[in-house]
Design an enzyme around this catalytic site. Structure first.
Site, PDB file in Angstrom:
ATOM      1  N   GLU A 193      10.495  -1.668   3.815  1.00 18.38           N
ATOM      2  CA  GLU A 193       9.709  -1.846   4.907  1.00 18.38           C
ATOM      3  C   GLU A 193       8.343  -2.742   4.758  1.00 18.38           C
ATOM      4  O   GLU A 193       7.340  -2.170   3.359  1.00 18.38           O
ATOM      5  CB  GLU A 193       9.127  -0.185   5.694  1.00 18.38           C
ATOM      6  CG  GLU A 193      10.396   0.633   5.535  1.00 18.38           C
ATOM      7  CD  GLU A 193      10.748  -0.078   6.831  1.00 18.38           C
ATOM      8  OE1 GLU A 193      10.543  -0.296   7.657  1.00 18.38           O
ATOM      9  OE2 GLU A 193      11.674   0.758   7.452  1.00 18.38           O
ATOM     10  N   CYS A 227       1.116  -0.715   9.524  1.00 23.94           N
ATOM     11  CA  CYS A 227       1.736  -1.611   9.144  1.00 23.94           C
ATOM     12  C   CYS A 227       2.322  -2.224  10.100  1.00 23.94           C
ATOM     13  O   CYS A 227       2.055  -3.337  10.790  1.00 23.94           O
ATOM     14  CB  CYS A 227       3.041  -1.353   8.921  1.00 23.94           C
ATOM     15  SG  CYS A 227       4.099   0.061   9.111  1.00 23.94           S
TER      16      CYS A 227
HETATM   17  P1  NAD Z   1       1.499  -4.372  -1.525  1.00 27.57           P
HETATM   18  O1  NAD Z   1       2.371  -5.707  -1.479  1.00 27.57           O
HETATM   19  O2  NAD Z   1      -0.101  -4.784  -2.226  1.00 27.57           O
HETATM   20  O3  NAD Z   1       1.522  -2.933  -2.652  1.00 27.57           O
HETATM   21  C1  NAD Z   1       3.026  -2.051  -2.521  1.00 27.57           C
HETATM   22  C2  NAD Z   1       3.289  -1.550  -3.690  1.00 27.57           C
HETATM   23  O4  NAD Z   1       3.614  -2.181  -4.591  1.00 27.57           O
HETATM   24  C3  NAD Z   1       2.151  -0.880  -5.289  1.00 27.57           C
HETATM   25  O5  NAD Z   1       2.432  -0.216  -5.076  1.00 27.57           O
HETATM   26  C4  NAD Z   1       1.826  -1.978  -5.650  1.00 27.57           C
HETATM   27  O6  NAD Z   1       1.466  -1.758  -6.765  1.00 27.57           O
HETATM   28  C5  NAD Z   1       3.396  -2.282  -5.865  1.00 27.57           C
HETATM   29  N1  NAD Z   1       3.209  -3.398  -6.167  1.00 27.57           N
HETATM   30  C6  NAD Z   1       2.629  -4.466  -7.041  1.00 27.57           C
HETATM   31  N2  NAD Z   1       3.418  -4.865  -7.214  1.00 27.57           N
HETATM   32  C7  NAD Z   1       4.563  -5.100  -7.852  1.00 27.57           C
HETATM   33  C8  NAD Z   1       6.033  -5.730  -8.294  1.00 27.57           C
HETATM   34  N3  NAD Z   1       5.605  -7.365  -9.081  1.00 27.57           N
HETATM   35  N4  NAD Z   1       6.883  -4.782  -8.447  1.00 27.57           N
HETATM   36  C9  NAD Z   1       7.263  -4.416  -7.476  1.00 27.57           C
HETATM   37  N5  NAD Z   1       6.154  -2.967  -7.137  1.00 27.57           N
HETATM   38  C10 NAD Z   1       4.564  -3.797  -7.022  1.00 27.57           C
HETATM   39  O7  NAD Z   1       0.830  -3.441  -0.365  1.00 27.57           O
HETATM   40  P2  NAD Z   1      -0.597  -2.791   0.172  1.00 27.57           P
HETATM   41  O8  NAD Z   1      -1.577  -3.898   0.212  1.00 27.57           O
HETATM   42  O9  NAD Z   1      -0.434  -1.811  -0.829  1.00 27.57           O
HETATM   43  O10 NAD Z   1      -0.165  -2.588   1.588  1.00 27.57           O
HETATM   44  C11 NAD Z   1      -0.135  -3.154   2.340  1.00 27.57           C
HETATM   45  C12 NAD Z   1       0.849  -3.612   3.201  1.00 27.57           C
HETATM   46  O11 NAD Z   1       2.165  -2.658   3.341  1.00 27.57           O
HETATM   47  C13 NAD Z   1       0.707  -4.797   4.627  1.00 27.57           C
HETATM   48  O12 NAD Z   1       1.440  -5.456   4.448  1.00 27.57           O
HETATM   49  C14 NAD Z   1       1.584  -3.323   4.910  1.00 27.57           C
HETATM   50  O13 NAD Z   1       1.848  -4.197   6.659  1.00 27.57           O
HETATM   51  C15 NAD Z   1       2.807  -2.775   4.744  1.00 27.57           C
HETATM   52  N6  NAD Z   1       3.393  -1.715   4.825  1.00 27.57           N
HETATM   53  C16 NAD Z   1       4.799  -1.670   5.389  1.00 27.57           C
HETATM   54  C17 NAD Z   1       4.776  -0.793   6.259  1.00 27.57           C
HETATM   55  C18 NAD Z   1       6.206  -0.526   6.534  1.00 27.57           C
HETATM   56  O14 NAD Z   1       6.366   0.363   7.130  1.00 27.57           O
HETATM   57  N7  NAD Z   1       6.764  -1.812   7.502  1.00 27.57           N
HETATM   58  C19 NAD Z   1       4.220   0.488   6.125  1.00 27.57           C
HETATM   59  C20 NAD Z   1       2.869   0.623   5.317  1.00 27.57           C
HETATM   60  C21 NAD Z   1       2.916  -0.537   5.078  1.00 27.57           C
END
Ligand code: NAD
Length: 468
Positions: free
Chosen positions: A246, A280
Protein backbone atom coordinates in the site's frame (compact mmCIF):
# COMPACT_ATOMS: atom_id res chain seq x y z
CA UNK A 1 10.33 9.54 29.92
CA UNK A 2 9.49 5.87 29.73
CA UNK A 3 11.32 3.04 28.05
CA UNK A 4 9.75 0.61 25.64
CA UNK A 5 11.14 -2.82 24.88
CA UNK A 6 10.23 -5.14 22.04
CA UNK A 7 7.83 -8.04 22.43
CA UNK A 8 9.11 -11.39 21.21
CA UNK A 9 7.54 -14.74 22.08
CA UNK A 10 5.23 -13.03 24.56
CA UNK A 11 8.12 -11.54 26.54
CA UNK A 12 9.62 -8.10 26.73
CA UNK A 13 13.03 -8.00 25.07
CA UNK A 14 15.39 -5.07 25.50
CA UNK A 15 18.13 -4.22 23.04
CA UNK A 16 21.67 -3.14 23.88
CA UNK A 17 20.94 0.27 22.32
CA UNK A 18 17.90 2.54 22.29
CA UNK A 19 16.73 5.52 20.25
CA UNK A 20 14.65 8.46 21.42
CA UNK A 21 11.17 9.35 20.20
CA UNK A 22 10.14 13.01 20.52
CA UNK A 23 6.86 14.89 20.52
CA UNK A 24 6.71 16.95 17.29
CA UNK A 25 4.61 19.63 19.01
CA UNK A 26 7.16 20.36 21.76
CA UNK A 27 10.39 18.50 21.02
CA UNK A 28 10.09 16.77 24.41
CA UNK A 29 11.27 13.18 24.65
CA UNK A 30 8.30 10.79 24.79
CA UNK A 31 10.27 7.60 25.33
CA UNK A 32 13.19 5.43 24.33
CA UNK A 33 12.61 2.53 21.96
CA UNK A 34 14.76 -0.57 21.61
CA UNK A 35 17.08 -0.53 18.61
CA UNK A 36 16.90 -4.05 17.22
CA UNK A 37 19.82 -5.99 15.81
CA UNK A 38 19.41 -8.57 13.03
CA UNK A 39 19.59 -11.30 15.70
CA UNK A 40 16.57 -9.76 17.47
CA UNK A 41 14.72 -10.03 14.17
CA UNK A 42 15.82 -13.66 13.81
CA UNK A 43 14.51 -14.37 17.33
CA UNK A 44 11.16 -12.74 16.50
CA UNK A 45 10.81 -14.72 13.25
CA UNK A 46 11.74 -17.97 15.04
CA UNK A 47 9.13 -17.29 17.73
CA UNK A 48 6.50 -16.58 15.08
CA UNK A 49 7.44 -19.79 13.23
CA UNK A 50 7.05 -21.84 16.42
CA UNK A 51 3.70 -20.20 17.22
CA UNK A 52 2.51 -20.89 13.66
CA UNK A 53 2.69 -24.65 14.30
CA UNK A 54 -0.29 -24.49 16.67
CA UNK A 55 -1.95 -21.23 15.61
CA UNK A 56 -2.41 -22.37 12.00
CA UNK A 57 -4.24 -25.49 13.21
CA UNK A 58 -6.88 -23.56 15.18
CA UNK A 59 -10.42 -23.83 13.89
CA UNK A 60 -12.09 -20.90 12.18
CA UNK A 61 -14.25 -20.35 15.27
CA UNK A 62 -11.23 -20.32 17.57
CA UNK A 63 -9.45 -17.77 15.36
CA UNK A 64 -12.57 -15.63 15.25
CA UNK A 65 -12.94 -15.73 19.05
CA UNK A 66 -9.27 -14.81 19.51
CA UNK A 67 -9.68 -11.81 17.17
CA UNK A 68 -12.77 -10.73 19.09
CA UNK A 69 -10.70 -10.86 22.30
CA UNK A 70 -8.15 -8.59 20.58
CA UNK A 71 -10.94 -6.13 19.70
CA UNK A 72 -11.96 -6.00 23.37
CA UNK A 73 -8.35 -5.26 24.39
CA UNK A 74 -8.10 -2.43 21.86
CA UNK A 75 -11.34 -0.92 23.16
CA UNK A 76 -10.23 -1.28 26.79
CA UNK A 77 -6.88 0.48 26.16
CA UNK A 78 -8.03 2.96 23.50
CA UNK A 79 -7.59 6.14 25.53
CA UNK A 80 -4.16 5.17 26.85
CA UNK A 81 -2.87 4.35 23.36
CA UNK A 82 -4.49 7.50 21.90
CA UNK A 83 -2.54 9.62 24.40
CA UNK A 84 0.71 7.89 23.50
CA UNK A 85 -0.03 8.23 19.78
CA UNK A 86 -0.64 11.97 20.09
CA UNK A 87 2.56 12.38 22.09
CA UNK A 88 4.76 10.69 19.48
CA UNK A 89 2.92 11.56 16.25
CA UNK A 90 1.55 15.02 17.02
CA UNK A 91 -2.00 14.48 15.75
CA UNK A 92 -4.68 15.91 18.02
CA UNK A 93 -6.58 13.77 20.47
CA UNK A 94 -9.82 15.11 19.00
CA UNK A 95 -11.18 15.74 15.52
CA UNK A 96 -9.88 13.12 13.11
CA UNK A 97 -6.96 12.51 15.44
CA UNK A 98 -5.84 9.82 17.88
CA UNK A 99 -9.20 8.96 19.46
CA UNK A 100 -10.69 8.71 15.97
CA UNK A 101 -7.77 6.47 14.94
CA UNK A 102 -8.27 4.16 17.92
CA UNK A 103 -12.00 3.86 17.33
CA UNK A 104 -11.27 3.15 13.65
CA UNK A 105 -8.73 0.51 14.68
CA UNK A 106 -11.32 -1.22 16.89
CA UNK A 107 -13.97 -1.03 14.13
CA UNK A 108 -11.60 -2.51 11.54
CA UNK A 109 -10.50 -5.22 13.94
CA UNK A 110 -14.14 -6.08 14.68
CA UNK A 111 -15.11 -6.28 11.04
CA UNK A 112 -12.05 -8.39 10.21
CA UNK A 113 -12.90 -10.78 13.05
CA UNK A 114 -16.36 -11.26 11.53
CA UNK A 115 -15.07 -12.24 8.07
CA UNK A 116 -14.25 -15.75 6.99
CA UNK A 117 -13.12 -17.61 3.89
CA UNK A 118 -15.10 -20.84 3.86
CA UNK A 119 -14.28 -23.77 1.60
CA UNK A 120 -15.70 -23.16 -1.88
CA UNK A 121 -17.14 -26.08 -3.83
CA UNK A 122 -16.27 -25.33 -7.46
CA UNK A 123 -17.81 -28.48 -8.85
CA UNK A 124 -19.80 -31.42 -7.47
CA UNK A 125 -21.18 -33.73 -10.15
CA UNK A 126 -20.70 -37.12 -11.80
CA UNK A 127 -17.28 -36.08 -12.98
CA UNK A 128 -16.04 -35.34 -9.49
CA UNK A 129 -15.88 -32.83 -6.67
CA UNK A 130 -13.55 -29.83 -6.70
CA UNK A 131 -13.01 -27.84 -3.50
CA UNK A 132 -11.06 -24.62 -3.01
CA UNK A 133 -9.36 -24.20 0.37
CA UNK A 134 -7.61 -21.12 1.75
CA UNK A 135 -4.50 -21.97 3.75
CA UNK A 136 -2.42 -19.67 5.99
CA UNK A 137 1.01 -18.77 4.69
CA UNK A 138 3.26 -18.78 7.75
CA UNK A 139 5.01 -15.76 9.24
CA UNK A 140 3.80 -12.40 7.93
CA UNK A 141 6.23 -9.47 8.09
CA UNK A 142 4.52 -6.12 8.55
CA UNK A 143 6.16 -2.73 8.03
CA UNK A 144 4.15 0.39 8.85
CA UNK A 145 4.50 4.17 8.30
CA UNK A 146 4.20 7.02 10.82
CA UNK A 147 0.99 8.71 9.65
CA UNK A 148 -1.72 6.33 10.97
CA UNK A 149 0.52 3.88 12.82
CA UNK A 150 -2.01 2.17 15.09
CA UNK A 151 -4.77 1.86 12.50
CA UNK A 152 -2.38 0.53 9.86
CA UNK A 153 -0.85 -1.96 12.34
CA UNK A 154 -4.38 -3.29 12.93
CA UNK A 155 -4.98 -3.44 9.15
CA UNK A 156 -1.91 -5.68 8.87
CA UNK A 157 -2.15 -7.78 12.04
CA UNK A 158 -5.84 -8.68 12.21
CA UNK A 159 -6.32 -10.25 8.76
CA UNK A 160 -3.02 -12.11 9.22
CA UNK A 161 -3.99 -13.75 12.51
CA UNK A 162 -7.65 -14.18 11.48
CA UNK A 163 -6.48 -16.52 8.71
CA UNK A 164 -4.06 -18.49 10.92
CA UNK A 165 -0.77 -16.69 10.24
CA UNK A 166 1.63 -15.27 12.80
CA UNK A 167 3.22 -11.82 12.64
CA UNK A 168 6.42 -9.85 13.12
CA UNK A 169 5.71 -6.12 12.89
CA UNK A 170 8.20 -3.28 12.55
CA UNK A 171 6.76 0.22 13.00
CA UNK A 172 8.29 3.45 11.67
CA UNK A 173 11.15 4.82 13.78
CA UNK A 174 9.14 8.07 14.10
CA UNK A 175 6.18 6.39 15.86
CA UNK A 176 7.21 3.04 17.37
CA UNK A 177 5.84 3.43 20.88
CA UNK A 178 2.09 3.22 20.27
CA UNK A 179 2.67 0.06 18.19
CA UNK A 180 4.74 -1.54 20.96
CA UNK A 181 1.94 -0.80 23.43
CA UNK A 182 -0.66 -2.12 20.95
CA UNK A 183 1.26 -5.38 20.55
CA UNK A 184 1.63 -5.68 24.34
CA UNK A 185 -2.12 -5.50 24.88
CA UNK A 186 -2.82 -7.77 21.90
CA UNK A 187 -0.50 -10.32 23.50
CA UNK A 188 -2.69 -10.36 26.62
CA UNK A 189 -5.31 -12.03 24.42
CA UNK A 190 -3.13 -14.38 22.35
CA UNK A 191 -0.62 -17.21 22.85
CA UNK A 192 3.07 -16.15 22.91
CA UNK A 193 4.74 -15.66 19.54
CA UNK A 194 1.58 -15.07 17.48
CA UNK A 195 2.28 -11.32 17.25
CA UNK A 196 5.80 -9.97 17.82
CA UNK A 197 7.20 -6.46 17.46
CA UNK A 198 10.72 -5.27 16.73
CA UNK A 199 11.72 -1.60 16.64
CA UNK A 200 14.59 0.00 14.78
CA UNK A 201 15.97 3.47 14.11
CA UNK A 202 16.50 2.38 10.45
CA UNK A 203 20.04 3.75 10.63
CA UNK A 204 22.11 1.33 12.70
CA UNK A 205 20.61 -1.70 10.97
CA UNK A 206 18.24 -1.93 8.01
CA UNK A 207 15.72 -4.15 9.79
CA UNK A 208 13.01 -3.44 7.19
CA UNK A 209 15.34 -4.64 4.45
CA UNK A 210 16.29 -7.70 6.50
CA UNK A 211 12.62 -8.55 6.98
CA UNK A 212 11.87 -8.25 3.27
CA UNK A 213 14.58 -10.80 2.41
CA UNK A 214 14.23 -13.03 5.51
CA UNK A 215 13.83 -16.71 4.54
CA UNK A 216 11.56 -17.35 7.54
CA UNK A 217 8.97 -14.75 6.44
CA UNK A 218 6.42 -15.92 3.85
CA UNK A 219 4.62 -12.65 3.13
CA UNK A 220 5.34 -8.95 3.47
CA UNK A 221 2.59 -6.44 4.02
CA UNK A 222 4.08 -2.99 3.59
CA UNK A 223 2.52 0.46 3.85
CA UNK A 224 4.75 3.39 3.00
CA UNK A 225 6.32 5.28 0.13
CA UNK A 226 6.59 4.02 -3.44
CA UNK A 227 10.40 4.21 -3.27
CA UNK A 228 10.62 1.94 -0.22
CA UNK A 229 7.86 -0.33 -1.55
CA UNK A 230 10.01 -1.02 -4.62
CA UNK A 231 12.92 -2.01 -2.36
CA UNK A 232 10.66 -4.38 -0.42
CA UNK A 233 9.52 -5.94 -3.68
CA UNK A 234 13.08 -6.42 -4.90
CA UNK A 235 14.27 -7.87 -1.58
CA UNK A 236 11.28 -10.22 -1.44
CA UNK A 237 11.91 -11.72 -4.87
CA UNK A 238 14.59 -14.22 -3.88
CA UNK A 239 12.28 -15.97 -1.39
CA UNK A 240 9.15 -15.55 -3.57
CA UNK A 241 7.21 -13.85 -0.78
CA UNK A 242 3.58 -12.92 -1.14
CA UNK A 243 3.22 -9.14 -1.15
CA UNK A 244 0.66 -6.55 -0.28
CA UNK A 245 2.03 -3.08 -0.95
CA UNK A 246 0.00 0.00 0.00
CA UNK A 247 2.05 2.90 -1.31
CA UNK A 248 1.94 6.61 -1.93
CA UNK A 249 -0.60 8.58 -3.87
CA UNK A 250 -1.07 11.95 -5.52
CA UNK A 251 -4.86 11.95 -5.60
CA UNK A 252 -6.65 14.49 -7.76
CA UNK A 253 -10.02 16.05 -7.00
CA UNK A 254 -11.96 17.43 -9.99
CA UNK A 255 -14.60 20.08 -9.32
CA UNK A 256 -17.22 20.43 -12.09
CA UNK A 257 -18.86 23.79 -12.93
CA UNK A 258 -22.28 22.93 -11.41
CA UNK A 259 -21.19 22.78 -7.74
CA UNK A 260 -22.27 25.05 -4.89
CA UNK A 261 -18.82 26.20 -3.68
CA UNK A 262 -19.89 26.97 -0.11
CA UNK A 263 -21.62 23.61 0.26
CA UNK A 264 -18.54 21.60 -0.76
CA UNK A 265 -15.84 23.67 0.99
CA UNK A 266 -15.78 21.62 4.20
CA UNK A 267 -15.61 18.31 2.32
CA UNK A 268 -12.88 19.61 0.02
CA UNK A 269 -10.86 20.88 2.98
CA UNK A 270 -10.95 17.65 4.97
CA UNK A 271 -10.40 15.63 1.81
CA UNK A 272 -7.05 17.38 1.53
CA UNK A 273 -6.13 18.15 5.13
CA UNK A 274 -7.16 15.05 7.09
CA UNK A 275 -4.27 14.27 9.47
CA UNK A 276 -2.58 17.45 8.17
CA UNK A 277 -2.53 16.00 4.67
CA UNK A 278 -0.33 13.16 5.93
CA UNK A 279 -2.70 10.52 4.60
CA UNK A 280 -2.09 8.22 1.67
CA UNK A 281 -5.51 8.83 0.13
CA UNK A 282 -5.80 12.52 0.91
CA UNK A 283 -6.63 14.85 -1.97
CA UNK A 284 -3.25 16.20 -3.06
CA UNK A 285 -4.19 18.19 -6.20
CA UNK A 286 -7.41 20.12 -6.75
CA UNK A 287 -8.64 20.86 -10.30
CA UNK A 288 -11.43 23.45 -10.41
CA UNK A 289 -13.46 24.54 -13.45
CA UNK A 290 -12.94 28.19 -14.41
CA UNK A 291 -16.66 29.02 -13.97
CA UNK A 292 -16.49 28.39 -10.21
CA UNK A 293 -12.74 28.77 -9.62
CA UNK A 294 -12.75 32.05 -7.69
CA UNK A 295 -15.77 31.05 -5.59
CA UNK A 296 -14.30 27.66 -4.68
CA UNK A 297 -10.97 29.27 -3.72
CA UNK A 298 -12.76 31.84 -1.55
CA UNK A 299 -14.98 29.24 0.15
CA UNK A 300 -11.97 27.04 0.91
CA UNK A 301 -10.06 29.95 2.44
CA UNK A 302 -13.11 30.89 4.55
CA UNK A 303 -13.36 27.39 5.93
CA UNK A 304 -9.61 26.74 6.37
CA UNK A 305 -8.79 29.95 8.22
CA UNK A 306 -11.02 28.91 11.15
CA UNK A 307 -9.55 25.44 11.73
CA UNK A 308 -7.75 25.39 15.12
CA UNK A 309 -4.12 24.27 14.87
CA UNK A 310 -2.18 23.52 18.06
CA UNK A 311 -0.49 21.04 20.35
CA UNK A 312 -2.47 17.85 19.86
CA UNK A 313 -2.51 17.22 23.60
CA UNK A 314 -4.74 20.29 24.02
CA UNK A 315 -8.38 19.27 23.70
CA UNK A 316 -9.24 22.22 21.40
CA UNK A 317 -6.73 21.44 18.64
CA UNK A 318 -8.11 19.95 15.42
CA UNK A 319 -4.83 19.88 13.48
CA UNK A 320 -1.38 19.42 15.03
CA UNK A 321 2.19 19.94 13.83
CA UNK A 322 3.77 18.08 10.93
CA UNK A 323 4.83 14.73 12.39
CA UNK A 324 8.61 14.91 11.90
CA UNK A 325 11.46 17.09 10.66
CA UNK A 326 12.01 15.14 7.44
CA UNK A 327 8.39 15.68 6.37
CA UNK A 328 8.38 19.31 7.51
CA UNK A 329 11.43 20.02 5.34
CA UNK A 330 9.75 18.40 2.34
CA UNK A 331 6.54 20.39 2.74
CA UNK A 332 8.51 23.62 3.21
CA UNK A 333 10.58 22.98 0.07
CA UNK A 334 7.45 22.33 -2.03
CA UNK A 335 5.55 25.32 -0.62
CA UNK A 336 8.54 27.67 -1.08
CA UNK A 337 8.80 26.63 -4.74
CA UNK A 338 5.03 26.90 -5.30
CA UNK A 339 4.88 30.34 -3.67
CA UNK A 340 7.10 31.80 -6.39
CA UNK A 341 4.85 30.45 -9.18
CA UNK A 342 1.33 30.53 -7.75
CA UNK A 343 -0.88 32.75 -5.63
CA UNK A 344 -0.75 31.98 -1.90
CA UNK A 345 -4.35 32.20 -0.68
CA UNK A 346 -3.67 31.10 2.90
CA UNK A 347 -0.66 30.08 5.01
CA UNK A 348 2.56 29.53 3.10
CA UNK A 349 5.00 30.30 5.92
CA UNK A 350 6.02 27.84 8.66
CA UNK A 351 4.99 28.44 12.26
CA UNK A 352 7.02 27.57 15.37
CA UNK A 353 8.91 24.29 15.51
CA UNK A 354 7.25 21.74 13.25
CA UNK A 355 3.97 23.65 12.94
CA UNK A 356 2.86 24.58 9.43
CA UNK A 357 -0.50 26.32 8.90
CA UNK A 358 -3.05 25.00 6.40
CA UNK A 359 -1.78 26.34 3.08
CA UNK A 360 -3.74 26.91 -0.12
CA UNK A 361 -1.87 27.91 -3.29
CA UNK A 362 -3.84 28.73 -6.45
CA UNK A 363 -2.92 29.17 -10.12
CA UNK A 364 -0.41 26.31 -10.22
CA UNK A 365 0.25 24.04 -13.17
CA UNK A 366 1.25 20.43 -13.81
CA UNK A 367 5.00 20.99 -13.73
CA UNK A 368 5.08 22.75 -10.31
CA UNK A 369 6.57 20.30 -7.78
CA UNK A 370 3.68 20.83 -5.32
CA UNK A 371 1.41 19.42 -8.05
CA UNK A 372 3.76 16.80 -9.48
CA UNK A 373 5.08 15.32 -6.18
CA UNK A 374 3.27 13.78 -3.23
CA UNK A 375 3.49 16.59 -0.62
CA UNK A 376 2.04 14.54 2.26
CA UNK A 377 1.41 17.67 4.29
CA UNK A 378 -0.92 20.63 4.92
CA UNK A 379 -0.54 22.36 1.54
CA UNK A 380 -3.02 21.98 -1.30
CA UNK A 381 -2.31 23.16 -4.86
CA UNK A 382 -5.31 24.45 -6.84
CA UNK A 383 -5.28 24.28 -10.63
CA UNK A 384 -7.77 26.02 -12.95
CA UNK A 385 -9.15 24.11 -15.96
CA UNK A 386 -11.61 24.92 -18.73
CA UNK A 387 -12.09 21.53 -20.41
CA UNK A 388 -12.92 18.51 -18.25
CA UNK A 389 -11.08 16.23 -20.71
CA UNK A 390 -7.94 18.17 -19.89
CA UNK A 391 -8.57 17.83 -16.14
CA UNK A 392 -9.00 14.06 -16.50
CA UNK A 393 -5.82 13.80 -18.57
CA UNK A 394 -3.86 15.79 -15.97
CA UNK A 395 -5.28 13.74 -13.11
CA UNK A 396 -4.10 10.56 -14.84
CA UNK A 397 -0.69 11.87 -15.93
CA UNK A 398 1.18 10.37 -12.95
CA UNK A 399 2.69 7.06 -11.83
CA UNK A 400 0.37 7.25 -8.79
CA UNK A 401 -3.04 5.61 -8.77
CA UNK A 402 -4.42 5.47 -5.27
CA UNK A 403 -7.62 7.56 -5.21
CA UNK A 404 -9.49 10.37 -6.91
CA UNK A 405 -12.70 12.34 -6.56
CA UNK A 406 -15.26 14.21 -8.64
CA UNK A 407 -17.46 16.95 -7.22
CA UNK A 408 -20.78 17.78 -8.87
CA UNK A 409 -24.53 18.04 -8.29
CA UNK A 410 -24.93 15.51 -11.09
CA UNK A 411 -23.86 12.29 -9.37
CA UNK A 412 -24.33 10.13 -12.43
CA UNK A 413 -22.11 12.33 -14.57
CA UNK A 414 -19.55 12.54 -11.76
CA UNK A 415 -19.50 8.75 -11.49
CA UNK A 416 -18.90 8.46 -15.25
CA UNK A 417 -15.94 10.82 -15.03
CA UNK A 418 -14.71 9.05 -11.88
CA UNK A 419 -14.68 5.71 -13.70
CA UNK A 420 -12.18 7.22 -16.15
CA UNK A 421 -9.68 8.06 -13.40
CA UNK A 422 -6.77 5.61 -13.14
CA UNK A 423 -6.97 4.81 -9.44
CA UNK A 424 -8.12 2.15 -6.98
CA UNK A 425 -10.82 4.22 -5.23
CA UNK A 426 -13.07 6.97 -6.58
CA UNK A 427 -15.27 9.14 -4.43
CA UNK A 428 -18.14 11.39 -5.50
CA UNK A 429 -18.55 14.62 -3.48
CA UNK A 430 -16.12 13.36 -0.83
CA UNK A 431 -12.52 12.19 -0.75
CA UNK A 432 -10.60 9.52 1.14
CA UNK A 433 -13.51 7.85 2.92
CA UNK A 434 -12.55 4.21 3.41
CA UNK A 435 -14.45 1.44 5.15
CA UNK A 436 -13.60 -2.07 6.37
CA UNK A 437 -15.99 -3.89 4.01
CA UNK A 438 -14.67 -2.28 0.80
CA UNK A 439 -11.33 -3.38 -0.71
CA UNK A 440 -8.75 -0.61 -0.78
CA UNK A 441 -5.56 -0.49 -2.81
CA UNK A 442 -3.61 1.37 -5.44
CA UNK A 443 -3.14 0.82 -9.16
CA UNK A 444 -0.03 1.72 -11.20
CA UNK A 445 2.85 2.45 -8.77
CA UNK A 446 0.56 3.06 -5.78
CA UNK A 447 0.60 -0.55 -4.79
CA UNK A 448 -0.04 -4.19 -5.28
CA UNK A 449 -3.05 -6.05 -3.95
CA UNK A 450 -5.77 -4.76 -1.66
CA UNK A 451 -6.63 -4.59 2.02
CA UNK A 452 -10.04 -4.93 3.70
CA UNK A 453 -13.05 -7.11 3.00
CA UNK A 454 -12.85 -10.71 1.88
CA UNK A 455 -10.57 -9.71 -1.00
CA UNK A 456 -8.08 -8.27 1.49
CA UNK A 457 -8.34 -11.26 3.81
CA UNK A 458 -7.66 -13.66 0.95
CA UNK A 459 -4.24 -12.05 0.44
CA UNK A 460 -3.08 -13.70 3.67
CA UNK A 461 -3.71 -17.16 2.25
CA UNK A 462 -2.58 -19.52 -0.47
CA UNK A 463 -5.16 -21.42 -2.48
CA UNK A 464 -5.21 -25.21 -2.39
CA UNK A 465 -7.61 -27.01 -4.71
CA UNK A 466 -8.63 -30.57 -3.86
CA UNK A 467 -9.97 -32.74 -6.71
CA UNK A 468 -11.76 -35.94 -5.65
P1 NAD B 1 8.58 5.18 4.18
O1 NAD B 1 8.53 4.39 2.93
O2 NAD B 1 9.68 6.16 4.37
O3 NAD B 1 8.64 4.21 5.45
C1 NAD B 1 7.67 3.19 5.64
C2 NAD B 1 8.28 2.09 6.49
O4 NAD B 1 9.34 1.47 5.77
C3 NAD B 1 8.90 2.55 7.82
O5 NAD B 1 8.57 1.63 8.84
C4 NAD B 1 10.37 2.49 7.53
O6 NAD B 1 11.12 2.28 8.70
C5 NAD B 1 10.47 1.28 6.62
N1 NAD B 1 11.67 1.17 5.80
C6 NAD B 1 12.63 2.10 5.57
N2 NAD B 1 13.57 1.60 4.73
C7 NAD B 1 13.20 0.35 4.42
C8 NAD B 1 13.72 -0.68 3.57
N3 NAD B 1 14.85 -0.50 2.88
N4 NAD B 1 13.05 -1.84 3.47
C9 NAD B 1 11.90 -2.04 4.14
N5 NAD B 1 11.35 -1.11 4.96
C10 NAD B 1 11.99 0.07 5.10
O7 NAD B 1 7.15 5.90 4.31
P2 NAD B 1 6.66 6.89 5.45
O8 NAD B 1 7.32 8.21 5.23
O9 NAD B 1 6.75 6.25 6.79
O10 NAD B 1 5.10 7.00 5.09
C11 NAD B 1 4.62 7.91 4.15
C12 NAD B 1 4.29 7.23 2.84
O11 NAD B 1 3.41 6.14 3.07
C13 NAD B 1 3.56 8.15 1.88
O12 NAD B 1 4.06 7.97 0.58
C14 NAD B 1 2.12 7.64 1.94
O13 NAD B 1 1.34 7.95 0.82
C15 NAD B 1 2.32 6.18 2.15
N6 NAD B 1 1.13 5.56 2.76
C16 NAD B 1 0.37 4.73 1.99
C17 NAD B 1 -0.79 4.15 2.52
C18 NAD B 1 -1.67 3.27 1.70
O14 NAD B 1 -2.51 2.59 2.26
N7 NAD B 1 -1.53 3.24 0.38
C19 NAD B 1 -1.15 4.42 3.85
C20 NAD B 1 -0.33 5.26 4.60
C21 NAD B 1 0.82 5.82 4.05
Amino acid sequence: MSDFGMLIDGRRVDAAATFLVTNPATGAVVGAAANATPSDLDAAVAAAQRAFETWSKKSDLELKAACEAVVAKIQEHAEEIAQLLTAEQGKPLNGMGSRFELSGAAAWAGHTASLSLPVKVLQDNNEGRVELYRKPLGVVGSITPWNWPVMIAVWHILPAIRTGNTVVIKPSPHTPLSTVRLVEIINEALPPGVVNVVTSDDVTHNIGGAMSSHPGIRKMVFTGSIATGKKVMMNAAETMKRLTLELGGNDAGIVLPDVDPKAIAEGLFWGGFINNGQTCAAMKRLYVHEDVYDEVCAALVDYARNVPVGNGQEEGAVLGPIANRMQFDKVKRLVDAASTKGRVLLGGKPGDGLFFPPTLIADLSAEDPLVAEEQFGPALPIIKYSDVEDAIAQANATENGLGGSVWSKNVEKAREIGRRLECGSVWINKHGAIQPNAPFGGVKSSGLGVEFGEEGLAEYTDIQVVFS
